[in-house]
Design a protein around this motif. Structure first.
Motif, PDB file in Angstrom:
ATOM      1  N   ARG A 284     -20.399 -29.650 -52.638  1.00 25.23           N
ATOM      2  CA  ARG A 284     -19.725 -30.505 -51.652  1.00 25.23           C
ATOM      3  C   ARG A 284     -19.453 -31.868 -52.281  1.00 25.23           C
ATOM      4  N   ILE A 286     -19.725 -35.679 -52.249  1.00 29.20           N
ATOM      5  CA  ILE A 286     -20.653 -36.644 -51.641  1.00 29.20           C
ATOM      6  C   ILE A 286     -20.144 -38.069 -51.719  1.00 29.20           C
ATOM      7  N   HIS A 296     -21.253 -32.465 -55.753  1.00 26.80           N
ATOM      8  CA  HIS A 296     -22.703 -32.292 -55.870  1.00 26.80           C
ATOM      9  C   HIS A 296     -23.066 -30.815 -55.873  1.00 26.80           C
ATOM     10  N   ILE A 302     -24.415 -33.723 -60.552  1.00 17.20           N
ATOM     11  CA  ILE A 302     -23.164 -34.300 -60.067  1.00 17.20           C
ATOM     12  C   ILE A 302     -22.082 -34.052 -61.113  1.00 17.20           C
ATOM     13  N   CYS A 427     -23.548 -44.337 -52.112  1.00 12.96           N
ATOM     14  CA  CYS A 427     -24.125 -43.172 -52.783  1.00 12.96           C
ATOM     15  C   CYS A 427     -25.095 -43.666 -53.851  1.00 12.96           C
ATOM     16  N   ILE A 449     -27.945 -38.807 -53.103  1.00 11.55           N
ATOM     17  CA  ILE A 449     -27.994 -38.867 -51.645  1.00 11.55           C
ATOM     18  C   ILE A 449     -26.904 -39.823 -51.166  1.00 11.55           C
ATOM     19  N   THR A 450     -26.327 -39.524 -50.017  1.00 12.51           N
ATOM     20  CA  THR A 450     -25.198 -40.279 -49.475  1.00 12.51           C
ATOM     21  C   THR A 450     -25.612 -40.988 -48.202  1.00 12.51           C
ATOM     22  N   HIS A 472     -31.713 -35.486 -46.812  1.00  8.21           N
ATOM     23  CA  HIS A 472     -31.729 -34.450 -47.853  1.00  8.21           C
ATOM     24  C   HIS A 472     -32.541 -33.272 -47.337  1.00  8.21           C
TER      25      HIS A 472
END
Length: 514
Positions: A284, A286, A296, A302, A427, A449-450, A472
């Motif tokens: 997906r 992010i 991600h 990444i 992010c 993590i976003t 998460h």
């Protein structure tokens, strides 16, 4: 007088004529006749050869083609190809390890000869005698390598690979002793970064396209924090993103041999392998900026894609320090290192054994700086608080203002390639370490993590800023972080932090049935 002198001259002339006639009639095996015959044959051969050459040139000129005469020296140009393998092995046996390794890049024949088990076994035993720290009884591979039969029975190149593996980790006992010193703040070995730098461990990526072609990319830079390392690969030629089928991450330890850096031998330990056939379904986006989209792939990987082209700009990975040295050195190129389970003894006295005594260390950071670091101890969960297959550990309570923590700086993730750089807002990286009651790592997470804008109304009226959250989740647990942006102060405040651990993981670790 005149008549007598005339008769004498006439008889002398007749004698000379008879001698000449006898020489002409002499047999062919006499020296003089043989020499004359050879001269005549050589003259005839030369004449024929010149005539053949002239005819060949006339024929080639008539066809309009350029014909090169065969060089008579070409038969003896490559002496090594004509030599028996036994002689070549004898010559190669005088080389050292670096020269023997480099000569394998000459051609296929030398590559096969340079993998000879007998030569590498001799080098292996000589090095083991020089380094007293190497004890053959500690390596089960050497135990049976006593006679020539067992040496040759091994697969080709076996002793070569074993030699390089032992050369990369011959001081294994030393760095294992260094990793025994634990940082009380993180619960992880405090000298992990120093050991990785001293051993010169690097990480490389091997990508495979759908046609089976492989390409390897070396790391460009690495950023160390107190509990993880962020590695970036931005140089090199990447295949198109839609053609990728496999991505492998290896830890690499090069051997200090006197040969080019690109061809330096070493040991490759597989850390992770990702199947990219259905990458668009499992991954997906992010975050993004004007140039790249961040794609991600769990856990912690990444892939930066150029916007509008869907080609790979860079790859970024965050490695947790837990057993990172072992995973980077002690695995093989096709099989990763298996982390041994450290399960505590079963306790049938405490009814809530496994639900208390937890310690959490959390770090929010990017590839340049720390954003937030927190340490929370003596976290617990009651039996009646277990919900939906998770135990809940409250590290920061939104109703307790004394626990709220300010964040230093903005939440962003900088990136850099050969010619361009940028920063993706909202992010960052999260490194989480959960320790059990015995202060052993229980759940370790290192992942991007976003931060998202929360749609819920703020519960606490002590802050008038916009509410945000980060979350998460994986198969072992989940994390939820709540923040508030204060425009006047120009910073975020962390107002709520909850860690959820899967009950199945707790039951397996502690031997319970919650």
């Amino acid at each position: 007088m005149a008549t007598g002198r005339g008769r004498a001259l006439a008889s002398f002339r007749m004698g000379l004529e008879k001698v000449q006639q006898e020489n002409i009639r002499a047999p062919s095996n006499t020296p003089s006749s043989t020499l004359k015959k050879n001269e005549m044959q050589s003259d005839t051969t030369k004449t024929k050869r010149h005539e053949t050459t002239r005819k060949h040139h006339r024929k080639s000129e008539s066809k309009g083609a350029t014909v090169r005469l065969r060089n008579p020296v070409s038969r003896s140009q490559n002496y090594f190809e004509r030599m028996p393998p036994e002689i070549l092995l004898k010559i190669l046996s005088y080389l050292d390890a670096a020269s023997l390794f480099c000569i394998g890049f000459v051609n296929k024949k030398f590559f096969e000869l340079s993998n000879n088990n007998a030569m590498w076994y001799r080098i292996f035993t000589n090095e083991s005698e020089k380094m007293k720290k190497w004890k053959p009884k500690q390596t089960d591979e050497v135990a049976e390598g006593v006679n020539a039969v067992s040496i040759q029975e091994k697969p080709e190149g076996y002793w070569k690979r074993l030699y390089f593996r032992k050369m990369t980790g011959y001081n294994e006992n030393k760095w294992k002793r260094q990793l025994k010193a634990i940082n009380p703040y993180t619960g992880l070995p405090r000298l992990t970064e120093q050991v990785l730098r001293d051993l010169r461990v690097t990480w490389e990526i091997t990508v495979t396209d759908k046609r089976g072609r492989e390409s390897t990319v070396q790391q460009t830079h690495a950023y160390f924090s107190d509990s993880s390392v962020s590695v970036c690969w931005s140089d090199g030629s990447w295949p198109p993103f839609h053609q990728l089928s496999m991505l492998q991450l290896h830890g690499v330890k090069r051997v200090a041999l006197d040969c080019p850096a690109v061809n330096k031998p070493g040991w490759r330990s597989l850390i992770a392998k990702h199947d990219l056939h259905d990458v668009r379904e499992r991954g997906r986006v992010i975050g993004s900026d004007k140039l790249v989209n961040l794609f991600h792939l769990a856990p912690g990987l990444i892939i930066g894609l150029w916007r509008g082209h869907c080609s790979v700009a860079f790859v970024m990975m965050n490695f947790h320090f837990h057993k990172l040295v072992e995973r980077s050195l002690l695995g093989s190129s096709i099989c990763p290192y298996t982390v041994p389970e450290d399960r505590p003894a079963f306790d049938d006295v405490d009814p809530e054994y496994g639900l208390h005594g937890y310690t959490v260390h959390i770090l929010l950071h990017n590839t340049v700086k720390h954003i937030m670091s927190g340490h929370f101890s003596q976290l617990f969960c009651k039996t009646d608080q277990i919900r939906e297959g998770f135990i809940q550990l409250n590290a920061i309570n939104r109703n307790d203002l004394s626990q709220h923590t300010p964040l230093s700086g903005k939440i962003d993730l900088p990136w850099k390639t050969e010619g361009l750089d940028g920063s993706v807002q909202n992010c960052c990286m999260m490194t989480l370490t959960v320790l059990d009651e015995a202060q052993n790592p229980f759940w370790c997470v290192s992942t991007p993590i976003t931060m998202l804008l929360s749609k819920q109304e703020p519960v606490s009226y002590d802050y008038g800023g916009e509410p945000f959250f980060m979350r998460h989740q994986d198969s072992e647990g989940k994390v939820r972080v709540e923040l508030v942006w204060l425009a006047e102060q120009g910073q975020f405040f962390l107002t709520n932090l909850v860690i959820y651990i899967a009950t199945a993981k707790v039951n397996k670790h502690f031997g319970r049935q919650y």
